[in-house]
Scaffold this motif. Structure first.
Motif, PDB file in Angstrom:
ATOM      1  N   ALA A  21       0.875  -1.188   0.000  1.00 62.58           N
ATOM      2  CA  ALA A  21       0.000   0.000   0.000  1.00 62.58           C
ATOM      3  C   ALA A  21       0.904   1.228   0.000  1.00 62.58           C
ATOM      4  O   ALA A  21       1.549   1.543   0.988  1.00 62.58           O
ATOM      5  CB  ALA A  21      -0.914  -0.014   1.217  1.00 62.58           C
ATOM      6  N   LYS A  51       0.216   4.555  -0.705  1.00 59.83           N
ATOM      7  CA  LYS A  51      -0.314   5.925  -0.591  1.00 59.83           C
ATOM      8  C   LYS A  51       0.639   6.784   0.240  1.00 59.83           C
ATOM      9  O   LYS A  51       1.173   6.320   1.249  1.00 59.83           O
ATOM     10  CB  LYS A  51      -1.714   5.916   0.027  1.00 59.83           C
ATOM     11  N   ASN A  64      -4.522   4.532  -3.303  1.00 61.53           N
ATOM     12  CA  ASN A  64      -5.853   4.953  -2.842  1.00 61.53           C
ATOM     13  C   ASN A  64      -6.435   6.124  -3.602  1.00 61.53           C
ATOM     14  O   ASN A  64      -7.630   6.351  -3.554  1.00 61.53           O
ATOM     15  CB  ASN A  64      -5.805   5.359  -1.373  1.00 61.53           C
ATOM     16  N   MET A 114     -13.312  -8.101  -1.005  1.00 63.52           N
ATOM     17  CA  MET A 114     -12.336  -7.365  -0.209  1.00 63.52           C
ATOM     18  C   MET A 114     -13.022  -6.821   1.038  1.00 63.52           C
ATOM     19  O   MET A 114     -14.226  -6.521   0.993  1.00 63.52           O
ATOM     20  CB  MET A 114     -11.786  -6.210  -1.049  1.00 63.52           C
ATOM     21  N   ILE A 121     -12.227  -4.391   4.883  1.00 57.83           N
ATOM     22  CA  ILE A 121     -11.403  -3.702   5.884  1.00 57.83           C
ATOM     23  C   ILE A 121     -12.193  -3.759   7.194  1.00 57.83           C
ATOM     24  O   ILE A 121     -13.094  -2.957   7.403  1.00 57.83           O
ATOM     25  CB  ILE A 121     -11.165  -2.224   5.516  1.00 57.83           C
ATOM     26  N   MET A 180      -4.084  -6.218   6.749  1.00 57.13           N
ATOM     27  CA  MET A 180      -3.183  -5.080   6.575  1.00 57.13           C
ATOM     28  C   MET A 180      -1.987  -5.290   7.524  1.00 57.13           C
ATOM     29  O   MET A 180      -1.825  -6.356   8.101  1.00 57.13           O
ATOM     30  CB  MET A 180      -3.927  -3.785   6.860  1.00 57.13           C
ATOM     31  N   SER A 181      -1.148  -4.268   7.687  1.00 57.48           N
ATOM     32  CA  SER A 181       0.064  -4.407   8.519  1.00 57.48           C
ATOM     33  C   SER A 181      -0.222  -5.101   9.841  1.00 57.48           C
ATOM     34  O   SER A 181       0.489  -5.987  10.293  1.00 57.48           O
ATOM     35  CB  SER A 181       0.649  -3.028   8.839  1.00 57.48           C
ATOM     36  N   ARG A 232      -2.795  -6.424   1.988  1.00 61.52           N
ATOM     37  CA  ARG A 232      -2.432  -5.049   1.606  1.00 61.52           C
ATOM     38  C   ARG A 232      -1.643  -4.420   2.759  1.00 61.52           C
ATOM     39  O   ARG A 232      -2.214  -4.099   3.794  1.00 61.52           O
ATOM     40  CB  ARG A 232      -3.693  -4.236   1.311  1.00 61.52           C
ATOM     41  N   VAL A 233      -0.336  -4.294   2.557  1.00 63.42           N
ATOM     42  CA  VAL A 233       0.512  -3.880   3.673  1.00 63.42           C
ATOM     43  C   VAL A 233       1.216  -2.562   3.353  1.00 63.42           C
ATOM     44  O   VAL A 233       1.892  -2.446   2.335  1.00 63.42           O
ATOM     45  CB  VAL A 233       1.547  -4.987   4.000  1.00 63.42           C
ATOM     46  N   GLY A 234       1.022  -1.566   4.221  1.00 65.53           N
ATOM     47  CA  GLY A 234       1.641  -0.258   4.013  1.00 65.53           C
ATOM     48  C   GLY A 234       2.658   0.082   5.076  1.00 65.53           C
ATOM     49  O   GLY A 234       3.875   0.006   4.862  1.00 65.53           O
ATOM     50  N   SER A 235       2.183   0.448   6.258  1.00 63.90           N
ATOM     51  CA  SER A 235       3.090   1.003   7.268  1.00 63.90           C
ATOM     52  C   SER A 235       4.170   0.028   7.726  1.00 63.90           C
ATOM     53  O   SER A 235       5.258   0.450   8.106  1.00 63.90           O
ATOM     54  CB  SER A 235       2.292   1.530   8.467  1.00 63.90           C
ATOM     55  N   ARG A 284       2.458   6.774   8.145  1.00 67.40           N
ATOM     56  CA  ARG A 284       2.121   7.803   7.153  1.00 67.40           C
ATOM     57  C   ARG A 284       1.872   9.132   7.848  1.00 67.40           C
ATOM     58  O   ARG A 284       1.510   9.159   9.015  1.00 67.40           O
ATOM     59  CB  ARG A 284       0.848   7.382   6.404  1.00 67.40           C
TER      60      ARG A 284
HETATM   61  C1  LIG Z   1      -3.569   2.187   3.654  1.00 68.18           C
HETATM   62  C2  LIG Z   1      -4.309   0.950   3.353  1.00 68.18           C
HETATM   63  C3  LIG Z   1      -3.779  -0.311   3.656  1.00 68.18           C
HETATM   64  C4  LIG Z   1      -2.471  -0.510   4.379  1.00 68.18           C
HETATM   65  O1  LIG Z   1      -2.588  -0.138   5.718  1.00 68.18           O
HETATM   66  P1  LIG Z   1      -1.397  -0.402   6.758  1.00 68.18           P
HETATM   67  O2  LIG Z   1      -2.094  -0.488   8.051  1.00 68.18           O
HETATM   68  O3  LIG Z   1      -0.487   0.747   6.649  1.00 68.18           O
HETATM   69  O4  LIG Z   1      -0.754  -1.667   6.365  1.00 68.18           O
HETATM   70  C5  LIG Z   1      -4.520  -1.414   3.286  1.00 68.18           C
HETATM   71  N1  LIG Z   1      -5.715  -1.308   2.682  1.00 68.18           N
HETATM   72  C6  LIG Z   1      -6.259  -0.124   2.384  1.00 68.18           C
HETATM   73  C7  LIG Z   1      -7.566  -0.075   1.709  1.00 68.18           C
HETATM   74  C8  LIG Z   1      -5.585   1.040   2.733  1.00 68.18           C
HETATM   75  O5  LIG Z   1      -6.144   2.215   2.445  1.00 68.18           O
END
Ligand SMILES: *Cc1c(COP(=O)(O)O)cnc(C)c1O
Length: 235
Positions: A37, A39, A60, A165, A167, A208-209, A224-227, A233
């Motif tokens: 991820a 963004k 995003n 999908m 969240i 996610m993370s 979906r892994v971001g942080s 962020r």
């Molecule tokens: C930002 C985001 C992620 C990643 O989130 P982290 O907690 O940083 O891993 C995953 N899915 C969606 C839809 C996001 O917007």
């Protein structure tokens, strides 16, 4: 912010965690796709993740995504997914740019994506987002709605539904998300029993993370892994 050289290390640790979670649940780790991820992440940091073997970036916001795509054009084996909230008026510029759109929230969006994909002459692959926690702040179908709407979605010839999908509501304990992940998997199982011609249920984008290991134990095919890759962020 995680320094550049640590991005590689983070990616490699996440891969190990993905492998272990897959093993615990008797799954093949190669069946689980890691979506970074990206963004708010600048291009040089994205590139570092690509060097570490990331092949899918999830964005995003359309504008930010298009800018990064253009800067990274020509990068081999790189594909882009859209994971954010969809604005109807931007669908026209979105369709055809992303290998997969994870976050189709309602029938109107599905219909508009189909219409634009038809204009372009190429089907668009999507997932349907399910609002598993029934949160007002999040988009997505309810389980009931999606089952009711699928026969109509199935008639959209240029929409290629590949799965679901979700969240789940945020929680500090990753175990809190487990029942939501189970719910998403069971919903996909239920949909597979419906007499649909075009809709597929191969993919479950969840985790996610915070909770991707739990999601994998519950059947995620995409996390979906971001942080955990790029650090916190800006808020
Ligand atoms: C930002 C985001 C992620 C990643 O989130 P982290 O907690 O940083 O891993 C995953 N899915 C969606 C839809 C996001 O917007």
């Amino acid at each position: 912010m995680i320094p550049l050289n640590d991005i590689r290390q983070a990616v490699s640790q996440i891969r190990d965690d993905v492998g272990r979670a897959a093993q615990r649940s008797g799954r093949d780790p190669s069946q689980i796709k890691l979506v970074a991820a990206t963004k708010f992440v600048e291009v040089d940091r994205v590139q570092e993740a690509l060097l570490a073997g990331i092949t899918i970036c999830g964005e995003n916001r359309l504008q930010e995504a298009l800018e990064k795509m253009s800067l990274l054009r020509g990068t081999p084996n790189l594909s882009w997914h859209f994971i954010g909230r969809i604005q109807k008026r931007k669908i026209r510029s979105m369709v055809g740019q992303f290998e997969l759109i994870h976050s189709v929230e309602n029938y109107e969006q599905a219909q508009e994506i189909d219409r634009r994909a038809q204009e372009q002459g190429t089907p668009q692959a999507v997932l349907l987002e399910i609002n598993v926690g029934q949160e007002e702040t999040k988009g997505g179908f309810s389980a009931l709605e999606v089952v009711k709407t699928l026969p109509e979605i199935d008639r959209l010839t240029h929409l290629q539904v590949q799965g679901l999908m979700a969240i789940p509501p945020w929680a500090s304990d990753p175990e809190t998300a487990r029942p939501y992940f189970q719910q998403l998997r069971e919903l996909a199982d239920q949909i597979r029993q419906l007499p649909l011609a075009r809709v597929h249920m191969h993919e479950l984008s969840m985790g996610m993370s915070q909770d991707f290991q739990v999601a994998i134990e519950e059947g995620a095919t995409m996390v979906r892994v971001g942080s955990r890759i790029f650090g916190a962020r800006p808020t």
